[in-house]
Design a protein around this motif. Structure first.
Motif, short mmCIF file in Angstrom:
data_model
loop_
_atom_site.label_atom_id
_atom_site.label_comp_id
_atom_site.label_asym_id
_atom_site.label_seq_id
_atom_site.Cartn_x
_atom_site.Cartn_y
_atom_site.Cartn_z
N ARG A 158 2.24 1.20 -3.64
CA ARG A 158 0.84 2.38 -4.08
C ARG A 158 0.37 3.78 -4.43
O ARG A 158 0.00 4.51 -4.92
CB ARG A 158 -1.22 1.39 -3.69
N SER A 159 0.13 4.02 -2.84
CA SER A 159 0.38 5.60 -2.65
C SER A 159 1.43 6.32 -3.11
O SER A 159 0.99 7.45 -3.66
CB SER A 159 0.50 5.69 -0.90
N THR A 160 2.77 5.60 -3.20
CA THR A 160 3.70 7.15 -3.73
C THR A 160 3.20 7.20 -5.38
O THR A 160 3.53 8.16 -5.44
CB THR A 160 4.93 6.71 -3.54
N LEU A 216 -0.25 9.23 -5.46
CA LEU A 216 1.05 10.77 -5.43
C LEU A 216 1.95 11.18 -6.98
O LEU A 216 1.42 11.90 -6.81
CB LEU A 216 1.88 10.67 -3.94
N PRO A 274 1.09 -1.42 0.20
CA PRO A 274 0.03 0.30 0.39
C PRO A 274 0.68 1.04 0.13
O PRO A 274 0.52 2.63 -0.47
CB PRO A 274 -0.90 0.30 1.05
N PHE A 275 2.03 1.36 0.46
CA PHE A 275 2.77 2.56 0.56
C PHE A 275 3.37 2.89 -1.09
O PHE A 275 3.29 3.62 -0.93
CB PHE A 275 3.84 2.44 1.71
#
Lengths: 143, 271
Positions: free
Chosen positions: B54-56, B59, B51-52
């Motif tokens: 994916r979030s990056t 963003l 998830p980190f």
């Protein structure tokens, strides 16, 4: 505060390398930390960051850790013969490290990446040493 | 001389022993993660940290509302695909084939995947050569499967973990696939050259290649129906290199899809 900032930057390097760029940011960060601090915790840090990179980049888990560990070990071996806490050493080590990393993991535009990496490592090292007060005077460091 | 705390460099023995411990640990992990138990643990770690990533990526790429330009680009891609299908149909009618080869892919054969990483030398400027997807072996992904977007080949799966997979894009050096000209039927091999370009090689001099012709997959399916289906669009010819003194001719091919604009792709599951 400085340590917290560098931990954040290290995590950012990990996320950027796993998501957006092929430049080995984590390798460069580990190199600068290893040379600036010369502490044994660099090895567990290299190990865990390698494992995380392998999982995020869908590689064989353990391969990047092995590379990081061996690379840092050889870099720190030079401490016996040379003063390694210098900008030229950092830049040359980053260049060679990126070349080897690129051959192992098939990075594109390898030579250019190695040159860019050496400058990035040099810049990071200069910022790190100036903000943490580490001096390169003949093997002694002020903490 | 200013007073301060000074420490001597760490003793050599401690460095070596710490290095050896973690070196052995790395080798243990290297072996352990090849086992089913290690794979499961890897899947757990993957689901924790993915998830980190994916979030990056989200963003960076942003949640984009489709602009008019992007809508037109998608429409253009769809028209190219339709043109390739039309040309194939015309060839078959002309050659009096009795089997109509439908190039469209049925939805139940597609595994949707979100892109969680597209790596290039300089993000946003360099043309990427790989991408990471958020589906893996647990979702039925296997090495060798083709990745498509709007019936256009984007790449092929090269590495798979429990929850993620890595795709080599068609333009990556080392990527190769048998292909044909959708207009003339000329057969050749598509090779990725890096830098966003493919090369259609090993085309006989007697065959015809024309600028703006669409290049499609030739197809290589086994008796179980697994493999790469035919007539999936790979790209468009931008230049032809034909010399009478050579055995073969070649052509430069560019992909029709800008992968940096994609957020979702589909993996072709022929099983």
């Amino acid at each position: 505060m400085v340590l917290f900032t560098f931990v954040l930057l290290f995590i950012l390097a990990l996320l950027l390398e796993s998501t957006l760029t092929t430049v080995p940011l984590v390798l460069l960060a580990l190199l600068c930390l290893a040379v600036a601090r010369k502490k044994t915790w660099i090895f567990p840090l290299a190990f865990f960051s390698g494992i995380l990179l392998d999982i995020l980049l869908v590689r064989v888990v353990g391969l990047t850790s092995l590379f990081f560990l061996v690379y840092l070990f050889f870099v720190l071996l030079y401490d016996r013969k040379y003063e390694i806490r210098t900008l030229p050493f950092i830049m040359v080590s980053a260049f060679v490290g990126t070349l080897l990393y690129g051959v192992l993991f098939s990075l594109p535009m390898l030579f250019i990446q190695a040159i860019i990496s050496s400058f990035v490592a040099g810049g990071v090292f200069m910022i790190f040493t100036r903000t943490t007060g580490v001096r390169d005077s003949k093997g002694f460091q002020r903490v | 001389m200013r007073p301060g705390r000074f420490t001597l460099p760490q003793k050599r023995g401690k460095f070596v022993s710490t290095f050896i411990v973690f070196f052995i640990l790395s080798i243990i992990f290297l072996i352990l993660f090849q086992t089913p138990l290690g794979s499961s643990f890897g899947g757990f770690l993957d689901s924790t940290i993915r998830p980190f990533q994916r979030s990056t990526y989200v963003l960076y790429a942003g949640e984009s509302d489709e602009t008019e330009r992007e809508r037109l680009q998608k429409e253009n891609q769809r028209l190219h695909v339709d043109l390739a299908k039309q040309q194939e149909l015309e060839r078959e009618i002309k050659a009096l084939h009795d089997q109509f080869n439908t190039p469209s892919i049925s939805p139940e054969h597609l595994i949707p995947a979100q892109i969680v990483g597209i790596k290039g030398f300089v993000p946003g400027f360099s043309i990427p050569s790989e991408m990471i997807l958020d589906v893996g072996s647990r979702q039925g992904v296997r090495i060798g499967q083709v990745v498509v977007s709007n019936d256009i080949v984007v790449g092929r799966i090269t590495h798979v973990s429990a929850q993620a997979s890595k795709v080599d894009l068609t333009t990556k050096e080392g990527f190769s696939l048998t292909a044909k000209d959708s207009h003339t039927g000329a057969l050749g091999i598509i090779q990725g050259q890096g830098g966003g370009i493919m090369l259609l090689e090993n085309v006989l001099l007697s065959d015809t290649l024309e600028k703006d012709d669409l290049i499609v997959t030739k197809g290589s399916m086994d008796e179980q129906g697994q493999g790469i289906p035919p007539n999936l669009v790979l790209g468009k010819i931008i230049s032809v290199n034909k010399k009478a003194s050579q055995l073969f001719q070649s052509a430069e091919v560019v992909p029709l899809v800008d992968v940096s604009k994609l957020s979702t792709v589909f993996i072709l599951d022929q099983s």
